[in-house]
Design an enzyme around this catalytic site. Structure first.
Site, PDB file in Angstrom:
ATOM      1  N   LYS A 172       5.124  12.507 -35.655  1.00 56.60           N
ATOM      2  CA  LYS A 172       4.363  13.343 -36.399  1.00 56.60           C
ATOM      3  C   LYS A 172       3.321  14.128 -35.481  1.00 56.60           C
ATOM      4  O   LYS A 172       2.544  13.660 -35.179  1.00 56.60           O
ATOM      5  CB  LYS A 172       3.476  12.626 -37.351  1.00 56.60           C
ATOM      6  CG  LYS A 172       3.108  13.133 -38.897  1.00 56.60           C
ATOM      7  CD  LYS A 172       2.088  14.412 -38.729  1.00 56.60           C
ATOM      8  CE  LYS A 172       0.840  13.863 -38.364  1.00 56.60           C
ATOM      9  NZ  LYS A 172      -0.158  14.919 -38.048  1.00 56.60           N
ATOM     10  N   CYS A 187      -9.378  14.070 -23.344  1.00 63.48           N
ATOM     11  CA  CYS A 187     -10.049  12.986 -23.823  1.00 63.48           C
ATOM     12  C   CYS A 187     -10.439  12.155 -22.336  1.00 63.48           C
ATOM     13  O   CYS A 187     -11.180  11.292 -22.303  1.00 63.48           O
ATOM     14  CB  CYS A 187      -9.025  11.621 -24.359  1.00 63.48           C
ATOM     15  SG  CYS A 187      -7.647  11.183 -23.166  1.00 63.48           S
ATOM     16  N   SER A 247      -9.110  10.910 -32.575  1.00 64.81           N
ATOM     17  CA  SER A 247     -10.567  10.779 -32.683  1.00 64.81           C
ATOM     18  C   SER A 247     -10.683   9.097 -33.075  1.00 64.81           C
ATOM     19  O   SER A 247      -9.682   8.357 -33.568  1.00 64.81           O
ATOM     20  CB  SER A 247     -11.275  11.553 -33.528  1.00 64.81           C
ATOM     21  OG  SER A 247     -10.572  11.206 -34.802  1.00 64.81           O
TER      22      SER A 247
HETATM   23  P1  NAD Z   1      -7.834  13.457 -34.906  1.00 64.07           P
HETATM   24  O1  NAD Z   1      -8.059  12.157 -35.004  1.00 64.07           O
HETATM   25  O2  NAD Z   1      -8.618  14.427 -35.816  1.00 64.07           O
HETATM   26  O3  NAD Z   1      -6.177  13.621 -35.458  1.00 64.07           O
HETATM   27  C1  NAD Z   1      -5.031  12.996 -34.763  1.00 64.07           C
HETATM   28  C2  NAD Z   1      -4.006  12.747 -35.611  1.00 64.07           C
HETATM   29  O4  NAD Z   1      -4.650  11.852 -36.835  1.00 64.07           O
HETATM   30  C3  NAD Z   1      -3.439  14.102 -36.165  1.00 64.07           C
HETATM   31  O5  NAD Z   1      -1.887  13.778 -36.156  1.00 64.07           O
HETATM   32  C4  NAD Z   1      -3.795  14.058 -37.676  1.00 64.07           C
HETATM   33  O6  NAD Z   1      -2.938  14.737 -38.537  1.00 64.07           O
HETATM   34  C5  NAD Z   1      -3.996  12.659 -37.921  1.00 64.07           C
HETATM   35  N1  NAD Z   1      -5.050  12.270 -38.849  1.00 64.07           N
HETATM   36  C6  NAD Z   1      -6.433  12.971 -38.757  1.00 64.07           C
HETATM   37  N2  NAD Z   1      -7.205  12.636 -39.850  1.00 64.07           N
HETATM   38  C7  NAD Z   1      -6.601  11.646 -40.327  1.00 64.07           C
HETATM   39  C8  NAD Z   1      -6.899  10.811 -41.409  1.00 64.07           C
HETATM   40  N3  NAD Z   1      -8.148  10.717 -42.169  1.00 64.07           N
HETATM   41  N4  NAD Z   1      -6.091   9.973 -41.949  1.00 64.07           N
HETATM   42  C9  NAD Z   1      -4.844   9.759 -41.209  1.00 64.07           C
HETATM   43  N5  NAD Z   1      -4.388  10.662 -40.298  1.00 64.07           N
HETATM   44  C10 NAD Z   1      -5.220  11.355 -39.628  1.00 64.07           C
HETATM   45  O7  NAD Z   1      -7.832  13.889 -33.543  1.00 64.07           O
HETATM   46  P2  NAD Z   1      -7.686  15.379 -32.795  1.00 64.07           P
HETATM   47  O8  NAD Z   1      -8.770  16.188 -33.132  1.00 64.07           O
HETATM   48  O9  NAD Z   1      -5.996  16.031 -33.074  1.00 64.07           O
HETATM   49  O10 NAD Z   1      -7.653  15.003 -31.396  1.00 64.07           O
HETATM   50  C11 NAD Z   1      -8.957  15.083 -30.449  1.00 64.07           C
HETATM   51  C12 NAD Z   1      -9.124  13.544 -30.352  1.00 64.07           C
HETATM   52  O11 NAD Z   1      -8.316  12.930 -29.929  1.00 64.07           O
HETATM   53  C13 NAD Z   1     -10.344  13.425 -29.585  1.00 64.07           C
HETATM   54  O12 NAD Z   1     -11.395  12.455 -30.144  1.00 64.07           O
HETATM   55  C14 NAD Z   1      -9.939  12.828 -28.193  1.00 64.07           C
HETATM   56  O13 NAD Z   1     -10.952  12.062 -27.395  1.00 64.07           O
HETATM   57  C15 NAD Z   1      -8.876  12.125 -28.714  1.00 64.07           C
HETATM   58  N6  NAD Z   1      -7.759  11.889 -27.643  1.00 64.07           N
HETATM   59  C16 NAD Z   1      -7.812  10.644 -27.065  1.00 64.07           C
HETATM   60  C17 NAD Z   1      -6.852  10.301 -26.055  1.00 64.07           C
HETATM   61  C18 NAD Z   1      -6.808   9.186 -25.465  1.00 64.07           C
HETATM   62  O14 NAD Z   1      -5.801   8.652 -24.712  1.00 64.07           O
HETATM   63  N7  NAD Z   1      -7.792   7.885 -25.703  1.00 64.07           N
HETATM   64  C19 NAD Z   1      -5.896  11.516 -25.905  1.00 64.07           C
HETATM   65  C20 NAD Z   1      -6.076  12.519 -26.191  1.00 64.07           C
HETATM   66  C21 NAD Z   1      -6.865  12.964 -27.251  1.00 64.07           C
END
Ligand code: NAD
Length: 484
Positions: free
Chosen positions: A174, A282, A227
């Site tokens: 996804k 990240c 996140s």
């Molecule tokens: P996000 O959490 O908004 O979304 C990530 C995924 O979760 C997406 O596929 C989205 O559709 C889904 N999602 C979002 N809200 C949801 C909910 N309430 N319920 C179920 N699914 C949900 O993250 P983003 O904005 O796409 O990415 C940025 C974040 O990712 C930053 O916080 C960054 O630090 C983190 N990140 C972490 C790593 C790591 O390795 N730790 C790597 C890359 C990015």
């Protein structure tokens, strides 16, 4: 006409029956690139059923045969690297060089997963009692799924998928609804490898699609990157449903600059870490903690470098930094800069509201530096996820490490120094899972785990390499006696 994206389920491209669609937008131009469906629970069910049906034969396919598809995929990824990099830049905003680098790490994970015939071996002991032998064998877990973030649309699915299928699992991806185009292209390449139908499926969507994945009884393992609040939610819902889960969350990465650091080198590396990918990594440096004399030398140098960074559309080769992902993200970042100023910080370099000629509608902010932030304030703890570097000054390395260890996250911490003793102390004491010493983005190679700690990771087995193999296999122990 706007392209409407499709799902790839059971080896076929199918138009979603979703009633809701979102626009996929180029953040540099604000132009709509495509429409992405918010797929239904029924479509997740179809994908899970297809993956479960494919699993029966796929797990019986010898590992040496399974990896042949990955060798083909590697070739296809290499041949299509420029096209994929261009797509990443268009939907995600980063520069072409950054997009190419992202795809290189994706390919590296395919290469490592090609070692599965060795990596997933078990072990055994003869004669644990007279005439009795004991074996540990690794078997695939079944159907697994990845839920991915927006910032690395080409790389992050590869932290998981190659290992999952090489180990004999079947898969469902996804992608982020903000950047689904890259994975569409990659699925076309996967299809060209001749991979049996149902082994890898693509379902587009957002929250409700994710919930359907988390609740589906046939899906046994969840890999999430995004996140921290969502990571925490996914980890607990997956656990409630009896699934194994590895959930990587957000970050607030601190970097210590000691007075004995090579300041020109530190500045160059730090600028790339803080402002590369517009700070949307990240592993982006977020807080620089200067110690002693470094306060003056580093601050002057980084301010000058920040101001000279070329900001624009990532498809232009000379551009060094692109836009951030959405208009909402841009205004959130601008608001956090204001919040920092209200908490007493000095906005040493203010990158807000730039004029980028030809791209006036894009979501641009130039590199920004907040000086003397309150180490106990909100800005010191909040992930900004934009090109903003905060500066804190402390007198000793002990104070700096203590500040790092008080933070809620543990994704990455770095140190710049020419002292081996300081480096060892930092390596020993810093509470983060990925450390850089004279390195600004300590991104583990594919054959090392991506080791977030604390609020940056929920689970125990990380992405990539041997830990991915352990995540995607379950151990079976067999004790055997055969009478002569
Ligand atoms: P996000 O959490 O908004 O979304 C990530 C995924 O979760 C997406 O596929 C989205 O559709 C889904 N999602 C979002 N809200 C949801 C909910 N309430 N319920 C179920 N699914 C949900 O993250 P983003 O904005 O796409 O990415 C940025 C974040 O990712 C930053 O916080 C960054 O630090 C983190 N990140 C972490 C790593 C790591 O390795 N730790 C790597 C890359 C990015």
């Amino acid at each position: 006409m706007t392209i409407v994206l499709k799902n790839f389920i059971n080896g076929e491209w199918s138009r979603s029956r979703a009633t809701e669609y979102l626009n996929v937008v180029n953040p540099a131009t604000a132009k709509v690139l495509a429409k992405v469906p918010l797929s239904t629970a029924e479509e997740v069910d179809q994908a899970a059923q297809a993956a479960a049906a494919a699993f029966v034969n796929w797990r019986r396919t010898p590992a040496g045969d399974r990896i042949q598809y990955l060798f083909k995929l590697k070739t296809l990824l290499e041949e299509n690297l420029e096209d994929l990099a261009g797509t990443i830049t268009q939907e995600c905003g980063k520069t072409l060089a950054e997009s190419r680098g992202e795809m290189r790490r994706a390919i590296e994970n395919v290469e490592v997963a090609c070692g599965i015939p060795v990596l997933m071996q078990g072990y055994n002991s003869e004669d644990i009692a007279r005439g009795i032998d004991e074996f540990m064998i690794r078997q695939p877990v079944g159907v697994a799924a990845a839920i991915c973030p927006f910032n690395f649309p080409g790389m992050i699915p590869f932290w998981f998928m190659p290992y999952a299928i090489a180990c004999g699992n079947t898969y469902l991806i996804k992608p982020s609804e903000k950047v689904p185009l890259t994975m569409q292209k990659i699925m076309h390449l996967l299809d060209q490898t001749g991979l049996p139908k149902g082994v890898v499926n693509l379902v587009n969507g957002a929250r409700e699609t994710v919930d359907a994945i988390l609740d589906h009884p046939l899906i046994r393992a969840i890999s999430f990157v995004g996140s921290t609040p969502v990571a925490r939610y996914i980890y607990s819902r997956a656990a409630t449903n009896g699934k194994r889960a590895q959930c990587q969350g957000g970050a607030k990465n601190p970097v210590i600059v000691l007075p004995d650091a090579d300041i020109p080198m530190t500045t160059r590396i730090m600028a790339d870490s803080a402002f590369g990918c517009a700070g949307q990594r990240c592993l982006a440096a977020s807080v620089a903690i200067t110690v002693g004399e470094a306060r003056k030398t580093f601050t002057e140098a980084i301010a000058e470098t920040a101001q000279s960074r070329i900001v624009g559309y990532g498809l232009d080769e000379q551009v060094q930094m692109g836009p951030v992902i959405t208009a909402e993200s841009l205004s959130r970042i601008e608001g956090l800069i204001q919040k920092g100023a209200e908490e007493g910080a000095n906005i040493l370099v203010d990158g807000r509201y730039p004029h980028i000629s030809g791209y006036e509608q894009g979501y641009f902010i130039r590199p920004t530096i907040l000086q003397n932030i309150d180490p106990t304030g909100e800005i010191a703890r909040t992930e900004i996820f934009g090109p903003v570097l905060s500066l804190v000054h402390l007198e000793t390395i002990d104070d700096a490490i203590a500040l790092i260890n008080r933070g809620p996250y543990g994704n990455m911490a770095c140190l710049f120094t020419s002292s081996g003793a300081a480096a060892r102390k930092f390596r020993y004491e810093a509470e983060a899972g990925n450390l850089g010493i004279n390195i600004g983005v300590a991104a583990p190679m594919a054959f090392f785990p991506f080791s977030g700690w604390k609020d940056s990771f929920f689970g125990d087995l990380h992405a990539q390499g041997q830990q991915a193999v352990e995540f995607f296999t379950q151990t079976k122990v067999v004790v055997e006696r055969w009478q002569e």
